[in-house]
Design an enzyme around this catalytic site. Sequence first.
Site, PDB file in Angstrom:
ATOM      1  N   LYS A   1      28.316  56.702  45.872  1.00 51.02           N
ATOM      2  CA  LYS A   1      27.075  57.380  45.492  1.00 51.02           C
ATOM      3  C   LYS A   1      26.928  58.729  46.170  1.00 51.02           C
ATOM      4  O   LYS A   1      26.586  59.719  45.532  1.00 51.02           O
ATOM      5  CB  LYS A   1      25.877  56.495  45.818  1.00 51.02           C
ATOM      6  CG  LYS A   1      25.705  55.373  44.820  1.00 51.02           C
ATOM      7  CD  LYS A   1      24.302  54.807  44.850  1.00 51.02           C
ATOM      8  CE  LYS A   1      24.147  53.802  43.711  1.00 51.02           C
ATOM      9  NZ  LYS A   1      22.799  53.242  43.649  1.00 51.02           N
TER      10      LYS A   1
ATOM     11  N   GLU B   1      16.428  59.933  49.908  1.00 51.61           N
ATOM     12  CA  GLU B   1      16.207  60.811  48.754  1.00 51.61           C
ATOM     13  C   GLU B   1      14.716  60.912  48.488  1.00 51.61           C
ATOM     14  O   GLU B   1      13.970  59.971  48.747  1.00 51.61           O
ATOM     15  CB  GLU B   1      16.816  60.193  47.492  1.00 51.61           C
ATOM     16  CG  GLU B   1      18.254  60.527  47.228  1.00 51.61           C
ATOM     17  CD  GLU B   1      18.759  59.875  45.946  1.00 51.61           C
ATOM     18  OE1 GLU B   1      19.952  59.935  45.735  1.00 51.61           O
ATOM     19  OE2 GLU B   1      17.946  59.307  45.168  1.00 51.61           O
TER      20      GLU B   1
ATOM     21  N   HIS C   1      16.807  46.987  36.883  1.00 54.16           N
ATOM     22  CA  HIS C   1      17.842  48.027  36.822  1.00 54.16           C
ATOM     23  C   HIS C   1      18.883  47.764  35.729  1.00 54.16           C
ATOM     24  O   HIS C   1      19.940  48.391  35.714  1.00 54.16           O
ATOM     25  CB  HIS C   1      18.552  48.195  38.173  1.00 54.16           C
ATOM     26  CG  HIS C   1      17.599  48.505  39.299  1.00 54.16           C
ATOM     27  ND1 HIS C   1      16.968  49.712  39.415  1.00 54.16           N
ATOM     28  CD2 HIS C   1      17.141  47.743  40.332  1.00 54.16           C
ATOM     29  CE1 HIS C   1      16.178  49.695  40.475  1.00 54.16           C
ATOM     30  NE2 HIS C   1      16.260  48.506  41.042  1.00 54.16           N
TER      31      HIS C   1
ATOM     32  N   ARG D   1      33.507  55.591  32.257  1.00 56.64           N
ATOM     33  CA  ARG D   1      34.021  54.655  31.251  1.00 56.64           C
ATOM     34  C   ARG D   1      33.201  54.823  29.971  1.00 56.64           C
ATOM     35  O   ARG D   1      32.221  55.547  29.948  1.00 56.64           O
ATOM     36  CB  ARG D   1      33.846  53.227  31.752  1.00 56.64           C
ATOM     37  CG  ARG D   1      32.397  52.972  32.151  1.00 56.64           C
ATOM     38  CD  ARG D   1      32.068  51.537  32.422  1.00 56.64           C
ATOM     39  NE  ARG D   1      30.916  51.411  33.298  1.00 56.64           N
ATOM     40  CZ  ARG D   1      29.653  51.414  32.930  1.00 56.64           C
ATOM     41  NH1 ARG D   1      29.337  51.540  31.665  1.00 56.64           N
ATOM     42  NH2 ARG D   1      28.670  51.306  33.809  1.00 56.64           N
TER      43      ARG D   1
END
Lengths: 144, 518
Positions: B127, B211, B246, B305
């Site tokens: 990440k 963040e 999620h 992908r």
Amino acid sequence: MKPTILINGAPVTPLRDADHAPIADGLHSVLANGTSYEVRVNGSTITVNGHAFETEIQDPRRWSRRSASHGSQGRASINSPMPGKVVRILVELHQEVEAGQGIVVVEAMKMQNELKSPKPGKVVEIRVSENDGVAAGAVLVIIQ
Amino acid sequence: MPNTSRYNRTRVFQKVLVANRGEIALRVIRTLREMGITSVAVYSDADRASLHVRKADEAAHLGPSPSSESYLRIDKIIAAAQRHGAQAIHPGYGFLSENADFAQACEDAGIVFIGPSARSIRLMGSKTGARQVAKDGGAPIVPGTEQGLTSPDEALEFARSAGFPVMLKAVAGGGGKGMRRVDREEDLRSLFESASSEAARSFGDGRVYVEKLIENARHIEIQVFGDHHGNMVHLGERECSVQRRHQKVIEESPSPLAARIPGLRERMGEAAIKAARAAGYFNAGTVEFLADNDGNFYFLEMNTRLQVEHPVTEMVTGLDLVRMQLDVAAGGVLPIRQEDVVLRGAAIECRIYAEDPANNFFPSPGRISQLAEPSGPGVRLDSGVFEGWTVPMEYDPMLAKLITWAGNREHAIDRMVRALGEYHVGGIRANLALFPMILNSPGFRAGDLDTGFLDRFLKSGIDFHPSPPDGHAEIAVLVCGAAILGCSLLSAGNNPTSQRVSGTSSNWLTIGRAEALR
């Protein structure tokens, strides 16, 4: 003795005039009062134009489609809702539990699902161990 | 050999192995068939009778049902490809599709991995690493620290300058583990410690970064496509804000936000291409962004992908992304330039899962005893199941993806509701009843979406068992009676087929009413 059909737990008077065509196993077409219905029969569930009904047939001699008993009063079993694997048992024998308390965690399809107690009571029986494979409907724990 | 298409293939595959299962394996096999390429399926014990094995030209057994002994075994998959003489492997999504070691193993074995390079997968796999790559490439990122923090003081310093709320995230994170929302300064220290210890327990790496939290954010992603010759285009956006835990539930293209804000698609597309170029990317990829309602957007991550939701992009662009993947992997030049990409109409996708939305979304594997599938105008069904198939408990519970297309969003939604009404899965529970409620809600119709939309909707007390319209119970009792009599006739030895003549009204129902129900 005539069997009685209960729909969602209540008797319903069948229609007098309807045109019925069996289409395939478990699939029926009914025309009634000019309206077209597609009906599916799956075990005790009958679906009419997408609306599901639970049926129960009361006839002591021949039919018992669904056993309505959920165990005797005051006793509740925690059943696995699907085939899977017991990953954790969250309670101990003789432990007091509250309604909604997590009892067992069963894993299926990469998801862990916590099964909760439907009522307050005491754990009187634990029928599985961690890492056991279980079938759908298997009794895992009994709360009294 | 004359080159009759705009594709300039330097190599053409004769045989391709599909290292996946379920609907995506079948979807790839279909394109291979269209291109005249021989397909090789792989399967575990549980999937011997599966659709992807039956529809492939060749099939190779991998091993026992658990993924770790079958679909995740790099050695067995490479060996199967070599045994069958496949020149390339398509990884699908999930399983090994974003595993850099697998891409490398293919390359080492002289087999083409249909996707980006192992290096690009590695760069975008972490990440913080991906954030750094995107930032270096010039894509906007959520303000935050690029590296793991050594103390809560560093997080506090950042939060004071950027403003609360902030989000603490595990560097090695995934699946929501090691994530904490912090609303107040006084909570930061304890939440930092708990995020860090959860990250250490989950990933063996306790590093945490911080963040700015983007409130009411939409999840909008850009499909990018690059070839090995330095060409790259974007194919517009997909909005995937309707999520539960999620996990995406409904996706669509175009995004209602991009339709509302002129130039947003172009700006996001450029940012996505910058991020992908910075990773030396080729083949199909998706750059995910968080976006707010003013049209500000921030790089979230890159999926290296083909995505589950790629069909909505195919429907609005008219392209076959798998065909393009194969052409690009074979060394071909991208057949389109940016100005050739035109989005037409609107497409929407619902993910059909074997789970019970009325019962806490419990998974429901088992045998599908009845199946009726939707069709008709504007309907595409990418399914991996059939009537009689036993949905295994070992894998993801997705059964199929239902996609509808129409000239505009409103119409595409109407079509989806109609198609869902034609869809029936019996024997196991499926989440079909969930979708019409979402699709017909005023918020969804208005396109007012954010990633908290579905959680709020589910908490608003929706009723999965609404009272049926008048007259339906009377129909149910009638058919139930008919079913009883039908069964008793069968048990008396009558010929079953004569009772089930299609299309003729039967009189055993009348008898049933008279005999059984009075």
